[in-house]
Design a protein around this motif. Structure first.
Motif, mmCIF file in Angstrom:
data_model
loop_
_atom_site.group_PDB
_atom_site.id
_atom_site.type_symbol
_atom_site.label_atom_id
_atom_site.label_comp_id
_atom_site.label_asym_id
_atom_site.label_seq_id
_atom_site.Cartn_x
_atom_site.Cartn_y
_atom_site.Cartn_z
ATOM 1 N N ILE A 188 0.463 -1.231 0.090
ATOM 2 C CA ILE A 188 0.091 -0.282 0.427
ATOM 3 C C ILE A 188 0.954 1.410 -0.175
ATOM 4 O O ILE A 188 1.514 1.121 0.741
ATOM 5 C CB ILE A 188 -1.132 0.187 1.192
ATOM 6 N N THR A 189 1.097 2.199 -0.989
ATOM 7 C CA THR A 189 1.345 3.457 -0.881
ATOM 8 C C THR A 189 0.631 4.878 -0.996
ATOM 9 O O THR A 189 -0.705 4.540 -1.440
ATOM 10 C CB THR A 189 2.067 2.891 -2.445
ATOM 11 N N ILE A 190 1.177 5.497 -0.286
ATOM 12 C CA ILE A 190 0.494 7.064 0.271
ATOM 13 C C ILE A 190 1.117 7.901 -0.764
ATOM 14 O O ILE A 190 2.291 7.859 -0.045
ATOM 15 C CB ILE A 190 0.005 7.449 1.074
ATOM 16 N N LEU A 191 0.354 8.468 -1.762
ATOM 17 C CA LEU A 191 1.592 10.298 -2.226
ATOM 18 C C LEU A 191 0.607 11.023 -1.841
ATOM 19 O O LEU A 191 -1.066 11.314 -1.877
ATOM 20 C CB LEU A 191 1.538 9.528 -3.619
ATOM 21 N N ASP A 192 1.375 12.240 -1.103
ATOM 22 C CA ASP A 192 0.754 13.324 -0.535
ATOM 23 C C ASP A 192 1.668 14.029 -1.814
ATOM 24 O O ASP A 192 2.316 14.266 -1.908
ATOM 25 C CB ASP A 192 1.286 13.555 0.893
ATOM 26 N N ILE A 193 0.378 14.378 -2.170
ATOM 27 C CA ILE A 193 0.585 15.538 -3.458
ATOM 28 C C ILE A 193 0.455 16.829 -3.278
ATOM 29 O O ILE A 193 -0.870 17.694 -2.649
ATOM 30 C CB ILE A 193 0.255 14.792 -4.651
#
Length: 163
Positions: free
Chosen positions: A127-132
């Protein structure tokens, strides 16, 4: 929800299993177009075991709040198992669009020594979370306006392993 294949192109990586070891070689290329290379990427890896017809959690997991900062840390298990096989000059975060990692061919032994019974079917979930940070936006007249918004994309990929 996006999968791991939406973050990296795995079509040029080879996984061969000879009954004892995985032989891994080839290239992996980042596909994270439109993402700033400084955006934070969080990672969770969970291992589940099939028991009584359902996937059960196990005590094995890895969590990294800033994966890009820690993936090249030589004191981590992920570096020892995978990332040390990427040449130093290619050690950039996957948020760098179209960056290719040319792996040094290596072998992985999937058998580990645990105090628990590790026989059976296992599932590994990434599971990867990308904060943009979105720094510009278009208003109703079509003009660019500066805005500071936070957007989060969740990415998951599941791999099932049978032993």
């Amino acid at each position: 929800m996006m999968g791991l294949d939406d973050i990296v192109d795995l079509s040029e990586i080879n996984f061969d299993f000879d009954g004892e070891l995985f032989d891994i070689s080839g290239n992996v290329t980042s596909k994270m177009e439109g993402v700033d290379p400084t955006d934070r990427l969080d990672l969770e890896i969970e291992v589940f075991k099939m028991a009584r017809g359902a996937w059960q959690m196990t005590p094995y997991s890895i969590r990294r709040k800033d994966f890009c900062r820690t993936m090249w840390n030589t004191n981590t298990l992920l570096y020892e198992w995978v990332f040390k096989y990427v040449p130093k000059e290619e050690q950039l975060c996957p948020t760098n669009y179209n960056h290719t990692y040319h792996t040094i061919p290596f072998k992985v032994n999937p058998t580990m020594e645990f105090a628990l019974n590790m026989e059976g079917r296992y599932k590994v979930q990434f599971i990867t979370i990308l904060d943009i940070e979105i720094l510009s936006n278009v208003d109703s007249d079509g003009n660019d306006t500066d805005v500071d918004l936070s957007d989060t994309a969740e990415v998951a990929k599941t791999m099932t392993v049978c032993r």
